[in-house]
Design an enzyme around this catalytic site. Structure first.
Site, short mmCIF file in Angstrom:
data_model
loop_
_atom_site.label_atom_id
_atom_site.label_comp_id
_atom_site.label_asym_id
_atom_site.label_seq_id
_atom_site.Cartn_x
_atom_site.Cartn_y
_atom_site.Cartn_z
N ASP A 1 -0.83 -3.78 23.02
CA ASP A 1 -1.26 -3.20 24.21
C ASP A 1 -2.48 -3.01 24.46
O ASP A 1 -3.37 -2.30 24.88
CB ASP A 1 -1.06 -2.09 24.22
CG ASP A 1 0.44 -1.89 24.62
OD1 ASP A 1 1.00 -2.75 24.66
OD2 ASP A 1 1.04 -0.22 24.71
N LYS B 1 6.89 -3.80 29.63
CA LYS B 1 6.42 -2.61 29.59
C LYS B 1 6.45 -1.99 30.24
O LYS B 1 4.70 -1.23 30.73
CB LYS B 1 6.84 -2.19 27.94
CG LYS B 1 5.47 -1.75 27.51
CD LYS B 1 5.64 -1.35 26.04
CE LYS B 1 4.26 -1.42 25.91
NZ LYS B 1 3.13 -0.02 25.93
N CYS C 1 1.18 3.91 20.86
CA CYS C 1 1.78 2.66 21.38
C CYS C 1 2.14 1.34 19.92
O CYS C 1 3.47 1.29 19.71
CB CYS C 1 1.14 1.76 22.70
SG CYS C 1 1.95 2.21 24.18
#
Length: 191
Positions: free
Chosen positions: A9, A100, A145
Site C-alpha cells: 500500500d 483489495k 496493513c
C-alpha cells in the site's frame, strides 16, 4: 526456499499530502525502490498490494473513529489510489498488483486479488503457484496493513520477515503494539 517481497500500500493517499498521510511514507517509497534495485535478484517474486475502494461501506466515514472507520482514501481510479512516484523503480520489478477492499474494509494484502489469464487470483494462491515459502513485507502502515499482511503470511505458513526500515507507522503506540503482536506470532523483525 523461495523468497518473495510484498510491497504493501505505498499509495499517494497514505503518504505526505494524501488524505490519510503517514509521516515518512514518501521516504519509505524511495527506500523500497533502493532495496529492490540492490536486492531484487534475491527474490523469486516481487508483488505489491493496493487499497482500491469502490464502496467499502462503513470503512469510510465523514466522522471516522480511526479504528474501524477512516476518511475517504484510495478510491478506485483516483490519483490518491496511485503508487508514490518514488516507488517507480521498484514497480519495474513488480510481477503482480493485488487490489483489495473494493466493497469492504481490507487491511491484508491476502484479501486482494489480481487478474491472471482472465481470472481473479488471491495472493496466497499466487505465491503457492510459485513455490514461495518465505516473504519479506515492507510498506505502509506498519500498524495496520503491513501488520495484517504479515500476520496472514504467517497464517499461510510462510516464513515472514518485516523489514522495519522500509515501513512507516501511523502512531508510535499502535506501531509498538503491532510489532509485539508480530513478534508473538513468529514474524522476524529486521532493520
Amino acid at each position: 526456499m523461495t523468497r518473495a517481497l510484498i510491497i504493501v500500500d505505498v499509495q499517494l493517499d497514505f503518504c505526505e499530502g494524501g488524505s490519510m498521510a503517514v509521516e515518512g511514507g514518501s521516504d519509505v517509497a524511495g527506500g523500497i525502490t533502493e532495496h529492490v534495485i540492490a536486492h531484487g535478484q534475491e527474490y523469486a517474486a516481487v508483488v505489491a498490494t493496493a487499497d482500491w475502494h469502490i464502496d467499502p461501506g462503513e470503512h469510510w466515514s465523514d466522522q471516522p473513529d480511526f479504528v474501524d472507520s477512516w476518511p475517504v482514501h484510495c478510491e478506485a481510479g483516483t490519483a490518491g489510489a496511485e503508487f508514490r512516484p518514488e516507488l517507480a523503480g521498484a514497480l519495474d520489478h513488480v510481477q503482480a498488483v493485488f487490489r483489495k477492499g473494493q466493497y469492504a474494509a481490507a487491511y491484508s494484502g491476502f484479501e486482494g486479488s489480481t487478474e491472471v489469464h482472465g481470472e481473479q487470483i488471491g495472493l496466497a494462491e499466487w505465491l503457492r503457484e510459485r513455490d514461495v515459502t518465505e516473504v519479506d513485507v515492507v510498506g505502509i502502515a506498519t500498524d495496520h496493513c503491513v501488520r495484517a499482511t504479515a500476520l496472514d503470511a504467517l497464517a499461510q505458513e510462510l516464513d515472514t520477515t518485516v523489514l522495519l526500515h522500509l515501513t512507516a507507522g501511523v502512531a508510535p503506540e499502535t506501531t509498538e503494539a503491532a510489532l509485539e503482536e508480530l513478534r508473538a506470532a513468529g514474524a522476524t523483525l529486521r532493520g
